[in-house]
Design a protein around this motif. Sequence first.
Motif, PDB file in Angstrom:
ATOM      1  N   TYR A 177       2.419   1.699  -3.489  1.00 18.97           N
ATOM      2  CA  TYR A 177       1.396   2.134  -4.440  1.00 18.97           C
ATOM      3  C   TYR A 177       1.066   3.612  -4.239  1.00 18.97           C
ATOM      4  CZ  TYR A 177      -3.037   2.515  -6.923  1.00 18.97           C
ATOM      5  OH  TYR A 177      -4.041   2.925  -7.764  1.00 18.97           O
ATOM      6  N   ASP A 178       0.860   4.007  -2.998  1.00 17.33           N
ATOM      7  CA  ASP A 178       0.521   5.400  -2.706  1.00 17.33           C
ATOM      8  C   ASP A 178       1.662   6.338  -3.099  1.00 17.33           C
ATOM      9  OD1 ASP A 178      -1.911   4.562  -1.715  1.00 17.33           O
ATOM     10  OD2 ASP A 178      -1.300   4.652   0.398  1.00 17.33           O
TER      11      ASP A 178
ATOM     12  N   GLN B  73       0.826  -1.205   0.000  1.00 19.70           N
ATOM     13  CA  GLN B  73       0.000   0.000   0.000  1.00 19.70           C
ATOM     14  C   GLN B  73       0.856   1.249   0.000  1.00 19.70           C
ATOM     15  OE1 GLN B  73      -3.765   0.007   0.152  1.00 19.70           O
ATOM     16  NE2 GLN B  73      -3.064   1.900  -0.831  1.00 19.70           N
TER      17      GLN B  73
END
Length: 354
Positions: free
Chosen positions: A333-334, A330
């Motif tokens: 990705y962010d 996560q």
Amino acid sequence: MFDIKTELTTNPKEKPAPEELGFGHFFSDHMFILDYTDGVGWHDPRIVPYQPISLDPSAMIFHYGQSVFEGLKAYVTVDNDALLFRADQNFKRLNRSNERLCIPAIDEELALEGLKQLVTVDRDWIPNNPGTSLYIRPFIIATEPNLGVHPSKKYHFIIIMSPSGSYYKEGINPVKILVEEQFVRAVKGGTGEAKTGGNYASALKGQEIASREGYAQTLWLDGKENKYIEEVGSMNIFFKINGIVITPALNGSILPGITRDSMIQVLKFKGIPVEERQISIDEVVEAHQNGTLEEVFGTGTAAVISPVGELKYLDDKMSINKGEIGEISQMLYDTLTGLQYGSIDDTFGWTIRL
């Protein structure tokens, strides 16, 4: 610096609605072309209306597969600029592929300038809904009409662009991956580290088998011992084992992904241990059995990150992180999407604003 002629279309296309985009179905109004002729070199850079190309039936691309390609994206930033992400690296890698396929090197600065001008001409084709982008496909094909087995003396270098929908319309859902036991994608000494069409054709059979068994992608093992992990589908692969992120080292049969390299640099910047090394499927199975296999994810241009929720090897189904996206996945990705859409300051110097 470069004299790039531009011919604008007199018949612009109707742009598709954002919900219709998908991937690779629609194409912008214009394309960039550069020709190569033996004894002359690369010449006649131009932007023209998107159109079919005419090739002789004996053009060498049809018979001996001399072709390479790249994939990257343009984005609309939070302040409405157009942005390219590490495009210079795509053209560097294109030339590495050219070297392996005996295709003459392109001028990387000319290719980048041609891309910038093409994106500027078709700026309105970059969708601005969340998660959408303009996919860019540069490619080179051998065009000499000749059935002799030798490097072509003529080529086209073309850039086309396709507005693409959000890869994750309903949130990032981890996928199920099948470890391929019979077929291989590439071998050291072959063309695995080049981005050439034949690699993708050879991978179709494994993908067909995986889909038939209800899996999203194939995890490829090495072609010599059939035990060391290489790639997943058309993506690079990462494993978080006991707090350390591990990705297979580039060995001559693995594509050096630009997203892969970006992930490694972000991990190092964040102080997260990351290793590039040989990793076997047996090591992954053992880590799962002893509870230290914490995350698995693929990386590539299209998805940025594709978390893996299940791996199947032989008769062993390994559930990973309860089928949920992991903390590292996560974060990566962010961070990458934040850089690509301009919502995070680019401290790496990776972006080009147009």
